[in-house]
Scaffold this motif. Structure first.
Motif, PDB file in Angstrom:
ATOM      1  N   THR A  12       0.838  -1.201   0.000  1.00 38.96           N
ATOM      2  CA  THR A  12       0.000   0.000   0.000  1.00 38.96           C
ATOM      3  C   THR A  12       0.871   1.250   0.000  1.00 38.96           C
ATOM      4  O   THR A  12       0.625   2.207  -0.744  1.00 38.96           O
ATOM      5  CB  THR A  12      -0.919   0.015   1.236  1.00 38.96           C
ATOM      6  OG1 THR A  12      -1.751  -1.151   1.218  1.00 38.96           O
ATOM      7  CG2 THR A  12      -1.799   1.258   1.238  1.00 38.96           C
ATOM      8  N   LYS A  13       1.901   1.226   0.832  1.00 38.48           N
ATOM      9  CA  LYS A  13       2.827   2.356   0.893  1.00 38.48           C
ATOM     10  C   LYS A  13       3.617   2.490  -0.407  1.00 38.48           C
ATOM     11  O   LYS A  13       3.853   3.602  -0.896  1.00 38.48           O
ATOM     12  CB  LYS A  13       3.782   2.179   2.070  1.00 38.48           C
ATOM     13  CG  LYS A  13       4.733   3.350   2.281  1.00 38.48           C
ATOM     14  CD  LYS A  13       5.601   3.134   3.512  1.00 38.48           C
ATOM     15  CE  LYS A  13       6.563   4.305   3.705  1.00 38.48           C
ATOM     16  NZ  LYS A  13       7.434   4.100   4.898  1.00 38.48           N
ATOM     17  N   ALA A  14       4.007   1.352  -0.971  1.00 38.78           N
ATOM     18  CA  ALA A  14       4.779   1.377  -2.221  1.00 38.78           C
ATOM     19  C   ALA A  14       3.958   1.981  -3.357  1.00 38.78           C
ATOM     20  O   ALA A  14       4.462   2.785  -4.146  1.00 38.78           O
ATOM     21  CB  ALA A  14       5.225  -0.037  -2.585  1.00 38.78           C
ATOM     22  N   VAL A  15       2.689   1.606  -3.430  1.00 31.86           N
ATOM     23  CA  VAL A  15       1.803   2.172  -4.455  1.00 31.86           C
ATOM     24  C   VAL A  15       1.571   3.655  -4.184  1.00 31.86           C
ATOM     25  O   VAL A  15       1.553   4.481  -5.101  1.00 31.86           O
ATOM     26  CB  VAL A  15       0.459   1.410  -4.491  1.00 31.86           C
ATOM     27  CG1 VAL A  15      -0.537   2.117  -5.411  1.00 31.86           C
ATOM     28  CG2 VAL A  15       0.675  -0.024  -4.958  1.00 31.86           C
ATOM     29  N   GLY A  16       1.421   4.007  -2.909  1.00 30.90           N
ATOM     30  CA  GLY A  16       1.193   5.398  -2.542  1.00 30.90           C
ATOM     31  C   GLY A  16       2.324   6.318  -2.948  1.00 30.90           C
ATOM     32  O   GLY A  16       2.104   7.504  -3.237  1.00 30.90           O
ATOM     33  N   ASN A  17       3.537   5.794  -2.996  1.00 24.23           N
ATOM     34  CA  ASN A  17       4.681   6.612  -3.401  1.00 24.23           C
ATOM     35  C   ASN A  17       4.566   7.094  -4.847  1.00 24.23           C
ATOM     36  O   ASN A  17       5.196   8.086  -5.225  1.00 24.23           O
ATOM     37  CB  ASN A  17       5.987   5.833  -3.220  1.00 24.23           C
ATOM     38  CG  ASN A  17       6.453   5.818  -1.781  1.00 24.23           C
ATOM     39  OD1 ASN A  17       5.971   6.590  -0.951  1.00 24.23           O
ATOM     40  ND2 ASN A  17       7.393   4.940  -1.465  1.00 24.23           N
ATOM     41  N   CYS A  18       3.765   6.398  -5.636  1.00 21.59           N
ATOM     42  CA  CYS A  18       3.575   6.803  -7.036  1.00 21.59           C
ATOM     43  C   CYS A  18       2.769   8.100  -7.142  1.00 21.59           C
ATOM     44  O   CYS A  18       2.738   8.727  -8.207  1.00 21.59           O
ATOM     45  CB  CYS A  18       2.869   5.694  -7.815  1.00 21.59           C
ATOM     46  SG  CYS A  18       3.830   4.178  -7.965  1.00 21.59           S
ATOM     47  N   ALA A  19       2.100   8.475  -6.052  1.00 25.72           N
ATOM     48  CA  ALA A  19       1.323   9.720  -6.044  1.00 25.72           C
ATOM     49  C   ALA A  19       1.946  10.771  -5.128  1.00 25.72           C
ATOM     50  O   ALA A  19       1.369  11.838  -4.934  1.00 25.72           O
ATOM     51  CB  ALA A  19      -0.114   9.430  -5.596  1.00 25.72           C
ATOM     52  N   ASP A  20       3.113  10.454  -4.578  1.00 23.78           N
ATOM     53  CA  ASP A  20       3.814  11.376  -3.682  1.00 23.78           C
ATOM     54  C   ASP A  20       4.716  12.291  -4.516  1.00 23.78           C
ATOM     55  O   ASP A  20       5.618  11.813  -5.216  1.00 23.78           O
ATOM     56  CB  ASP A  20       4.644  10.577  -2.674  1.00 23.78           C
ATOM     57  CG  ASP A  20       5.275  11.447  -1.599  1.00 23.78           C
ATOM     58  OD1 ASP A  20       5.918  12.457  -1.947  1.00 23.78           O
ATOM     59  OD2 ASP A  20       5.143  11.114  -0.407  1.00 23.78           O
ATOM     60  N   PHE A  63      15.903   2.206  -3.182  1.00 22.90           N
ATOM     61  CA  PHE A  63      16.033   2.292  -1.726  1.00 22.90           C
ATOM     62  C   PHE A  63      15.152   3.404  -1.157  1.00 22.90           C
ATOM     63  O   PHE A  63      14.624   3.295  -0.052  1.00 22.90           O
ATOM     64  CB  PHE A  63      17.506   2.549  -1.386  1.00 22.90           C
ATOM     65  CG  PHE A  63      17.769   2.951   0.038  1.00 22.90           C
ATOM     66  CD1 PHE A  63      17.381   2.143   1.093  1.00 22.90           C
ATOM     67  CD2 PHE A  63      18.419   4.143   0.320  1.00 22.90           C
ATOM     68  CE1 PHE A  63      17.637   2.511   2.414  1.00 22.90           C
ATOM     69  CE2 PHE A  63      18.680   4.521   1.630  1.00 22.90           C
ATOM     70  CZ  PHE A  63      18.286   3.701   2.677  1.00 22.90           C
ATOM     71  N   ILE A  64      14.949   4.455  -1.947  1.00 24.02           N
ATOM     72  CA  ILE A  64      14.173   5.610  -1.478  1.00 24.02           C
ATOM     73  C   ILE A  64      12.675   5.433  -1.702  1.00 24.02           C
ATOM     74  O   ILE A  64      11.869   5.649  -0.794  1.00 24.02           O
ATOM     75  CB  ILE A  64      14.653   6.903  -2.178  1.00 24.02           C
ATOM     76  CG1 ILE A  64      16.114   7.188  -1.827  1.00 24.02           C
ATOM     77  CG2 ILE A  64      13.765   8.091  -1.793  1.00 24.02           C
ATOM     78  CD1 ILE A  64      16.737   8.307  -2.643  1.00 24.02           C
ATOM     79  N   TYR A  65      12.271   5.040  -2.922  1.00 23.91           N
ATOM     80  CA  TYR A  65      10.836   5.089  -3.240  1.00 23.91           C
ATOM     81  C   TYR A  65      10.155   3.739  -3.443  1.00 23.91           C
ATOM     82  O   TYR A  65       8.962   3.681  -3.708  1.00 23.91           O
ATOM     83  CB  TYR A  65      10.571   5.982  -4.454  1.00 23.91           C
ATOM     84  CG  TYR A  65      11.547   5.852  -5.602  1.00 23.91           C
ATOM     85  CD1 TYR A  65      11.573   4.731  -6.416  1.00 23.91           C
ATOM     86  CD2 TYR A  65      12.434   6.885  -5.882  1.00 23.91           C
ATOM     87  CE1 TYR A  65      12.455   4.630  -7.472  1.00 23.91           C
ATOM     88  CE2 TYR A  65      13.328   6.801  -6.937  1.00 23.91           C
ATOM     89  CZ  TYR A  65      13.335   5.678  -7.732  1.00 23.91           C
ATOM     90  OH  TYR A  65      14.211   5.585  -8.772  1.00 23.91           O
TER      91      TYR A  65
END
Length: 238
Positions: A12-20, A63-65
């Motif tokens: 969920t967090k990994a997918v959310g990074n695509c909109a960050d 490592f970051i996103y």
């Protein structure tokens, strides 16, 4: 921070990074850098056997996103890199190893509380085996057939295996140094979790690198002496 990539919150967090916005900006910078360094690729055999420096930016970015955004950056890096710095006819399947390598780096490194040298080395070794040796061997065979290229595949593939195994210790150590050095600045910028800590290069890590180097050399020597047998029995990809 999640300790495993098998938990739902991890993805969920990994997918959310695509909109960050911050993560997208960092992904853009890392992708641009990974493309730029392709100008310095060492083309031993164009489009089939290449020494590239993009892996360090792929690993740092992953490592970051995280793994989801890393897949996209890998795809963009490969496509634009091939267009801007062509090393031969464009062949779409080569996008797969670059995307997968970014994904693997993220699985090993992203969202971890402790980044160890062994973890970074393991990430690089996995990429070398799965992406650079296995996948690239299959795709290169396909590439040569598709474009009717007469290079001896057995020689090209032998060089690929040797290159990836012999260079692995050096690449792994450089990657570990870069990741470890980046942890503190990235925490200050707030783009990685404040709990993330790196392990300094210690005696155990040096021993690990030395052993991996010996294994690499042993594999190369073993492959060299077993090659006549493998060729005589018409093993696949040889």
């Amino acid at each position: 921070m999640e300790r495993t990539n098998l938990k739902k919150n991890y993805w969920t967090k990994a997918v959310g990074n695509c909109a960050d916005i911050r993560m997208l900006a960092i992904a853009g910078v890392m992708t641009a850098l990974s493309i730029a360094v392709k100008a310095f690729n060492i083309n031993i055999i164009p489009n089939t056997l290449i020494i590239s420096f993009a892996c360090y930016f792929h690993a740092l970015g992953a490592f970051i996103y995280g793994p989801v955004l890393a897949l996209f950056t890998g795809a963009i890096s490969d496509t634009l890199g091939a267009v801007i710095f062509p090393a031969g006819p464009y062949f779409l399947p080569y996008i797969i190893p670059e995307m997968l390598s970014c994904f693997i780096y993220a699985l090993f490194l992203w969202n971890r509380e402790k980044i160890t040298v062994l973890r970074v080395l393991s990430a690089r070794f996995t990429v070398n085996i799965i992406c650079n040796i296995i996948l690239n061997s299959v795709i290169t065979k396909w590439y040569m057939i598709y474009f009717n290229i007469n290079n001896a595949f057995s020689i090209v593939n032998s060089l690929r295996i040797a290159k990836n195994l012999v260079l692995f210790p050096l690449e792994g150590v450089l990657m570990a140094i870069i990741i470890m050095a980046a942890i503190t600045p990235l925490k200050r910028l707030g783009v990685i979790n404040a709990q993330t800590n790196g392990e300094p290069l210690n005696g155990k890590s040096i021993v690990t690198v030395s052993l991996l180097f010996l294994i690499s050399v042993g594999l190369v020597v073993g492959f060299y002496y077993s090659y006549p047998f493998l060729k005589a029995h018409q093993f696949v990809f040889l």
